[in-house]
Design a protein around this motif. Structure first.
Motif, PDB file in Angstrom:
ATOM      1  N   TRP A  21      43.403  23.438 -11.737  1.00  0.00           N
ATOM      2  CA  TRP A  21      43.285  24.343 -12.886  1.00  0.00           C
ATOM      3  C   TRP A  21      41.996  24.077 -13.653  1.00  0.00           C
ATOM      4  O   TRP A  21      41.279  25.021 -14.035  1.00  0.00           O
ATOM      5  N   CYS A  73      39.116  25.589 -12.021  1.00  0.00           N
ATOM      6  CA  CYS A  73      39.075  27.023 -12.307  1.00  0.00           C
ATOM      7  C   CYS A  73      38.537  27.287 -13.719  1.00  0.00           C
ATOM      8  O   CYS A  73      37.789  28.242 -13.944  1.00  0.00           O
ATOM      9  N   TYR A  81      39.539  30.123  -7.907  1.00  0.00           N
ATOM     10  CA  TYR A  81      39.096  30.796  -9.123  1.00  0.00           C
ATOM     11  C   TYR A  81      38.573  32.195  -8.794  1.00  0.00           C
ATOM     12  O   TYR A  81      38.893  33.167  -9.487  1.00  0.00           O
ATOM     13  N   SER A 132      40.307  35.532 -10.290  1.00  0.00           N
ATOM     14  CA  SER A 132      39.568  36.163 -11.390  1.00  0.00           C
ATOM     15  C   SER A 132      38.776  37.394 -10.971  1.00  0.00           C
ATOM     16  O   SER A 132      38.168  38.052 -11.819  1.00  0.00           O
ATOM     17  N   TRP A 175      45.248  35.911 -15.324  1.00  0.00           N
ATOM     18  CA  TRP A 175      44.737  34.646 -14.794  1.00  0.00           C
ATOM     19  C   TRP A 175      43.591  34.112 -15.653  1.00  0.00           C
ATOM     20  O   TRP A 175      43.543  32.919 -15.972  1.00  0.00           O
ATOM     21  N   PHE A 179      42.549  30.333 -18.152  1.00  0.00           N
ATOM     22  CA  PHE A 179      41.372  29.472 -18.008  1.00  0.00           C
ATOM     23  C   PHE A 179      40.551  29.402 -19.298  1.00  0.00           C
ATOM     24  O   PHE A 179      39.391  29.009 -19.288  1.00  0.00           O
TER      25      PHE A 179
END
Length: 287
Positions: A65, A68, A76, A80, A114, A118
């Protein structure tokens, strides 16, 4: 995948594989043959010794994570990028990859959701939201990698899927894994089909690597051993906090349940259990 005359190292993402590969290149020579790819038939010739790498599932999720959050990595890009993503699927090199891609095409309509997860590498709430989405069937097609098409997704997480795909299946050979529908069958599948001779745990990377090289009858000079033990890690994310900061009770249990195979095979402890053990050890030392 890193290949030398004696060693084949299969790279499981976010398990210290870049660092391991660099060390192997210094010690045994060899070359990188793509990244994170399955082993083709031709590398099974001769007397090669196969290495794999693993990591504590709770730490692995945080690291993935955080990577990302830094805007890095194929996952990622998959999560994204809106619409249908064609890059980084190997279609220029592998006809079967593009065929599987075309058959499984589905736009990613969840990019904003998503991307929201992040937003801040120091936000445990964002991380927990991401973990829940990662293990939610409604979002599995966004992940790619074929994960959403295999029955193992009903009870096994992305880390376990990547482990099985990389260490128990040769390139483009998924028949036996596709037939796995229960946790018990998964254990038996791995027992029968895993071809890795030694695993390197990220938490004990240098020591495990040296032990694996000894098992492969590769001598490492004492001076090089001392140097390797002091070498800083490579290709890390920018996260500064440990796993215990990010998990709550629900997400800790979710990861433990979904990647139970990795937890039990390698004896990993959840962050709360590790914290309790550390506290008990400190109490004993204080007596």
């Amino acid at each position: 995948m890193f290949v030398s005359d004696r060693i084949v190292f299969l790279e499981l993402q976010k398990t210290g594989c870049t660092h391991i590969r660099n060390l192997l290149k210094e010690i045994v020579g060899g070359r990188l043959v793509m990244r994170h790819n399955q082993a083709p038939e031709e590398v099974f010739t001769g007397d090669r010794f196969f290495l794999g790498s693993v990591r504590d599932p709770w730490d692995w999720h945080v690291s993935l994570w955080a990577y990302c959050c830094d805007g890095r990595g194929d996952l990622y890009s998959n999560l994204s990028t809106p619409g249908i993503r064609l890059r980084d699927h190997g279609w220029k090199r592998d006809f079967f990859s593009v065929l599987r891609l075309v058959m499984g095409m589905r736009p990613n309509w969840h990019t904003k959701e998503w991307q929201r997860t992040f937003r801040d590498i120091n936000d445990p709430g964002a991380f927990r939201e991401w973990v829940r989405m990662l293990h939610d069937p409604g979002y599995w097609r966004d992940i790619g990698e074929g994960y959403w098409r295999f029955p193992v997704n009903r009870f096994a997480g992305l880390l376990t899927w990547r482990y099985m795909r990389l260490f128990t299946c040769r390139k483009n050979q998924f028949g036996t894994l596709r037939a796995v529908t229960t946790p018990e069958q998964l254990i038996e599948h791995e027992r029968q089909h895993c071809f890795v001779d030694r695993f390197i745990r990220n938490e004990h990377l240098e020591a495990d690597l040296l032990e694996a090289l000894r098992a492969a009858n590769v001598e490492v000079p004492a001076q090089k051993v001392a140097e390797l033990m002091e070498r800083p890690k490579t290709n890390t994310s920018s996260k500064k906090r440990g796993p215990g900061y990010y998990y709550d009770e629900q997400t800790e249990k979710l990861v433990g349940d979904r990647d139970r195979f990795i937890v039990e095979k390698f004896g990993y402890l959840a962050p709360s259990a590790r914290a309790a053990c550390d506290q008990a050890q400190r109490a004993r030392q204080a007596i």
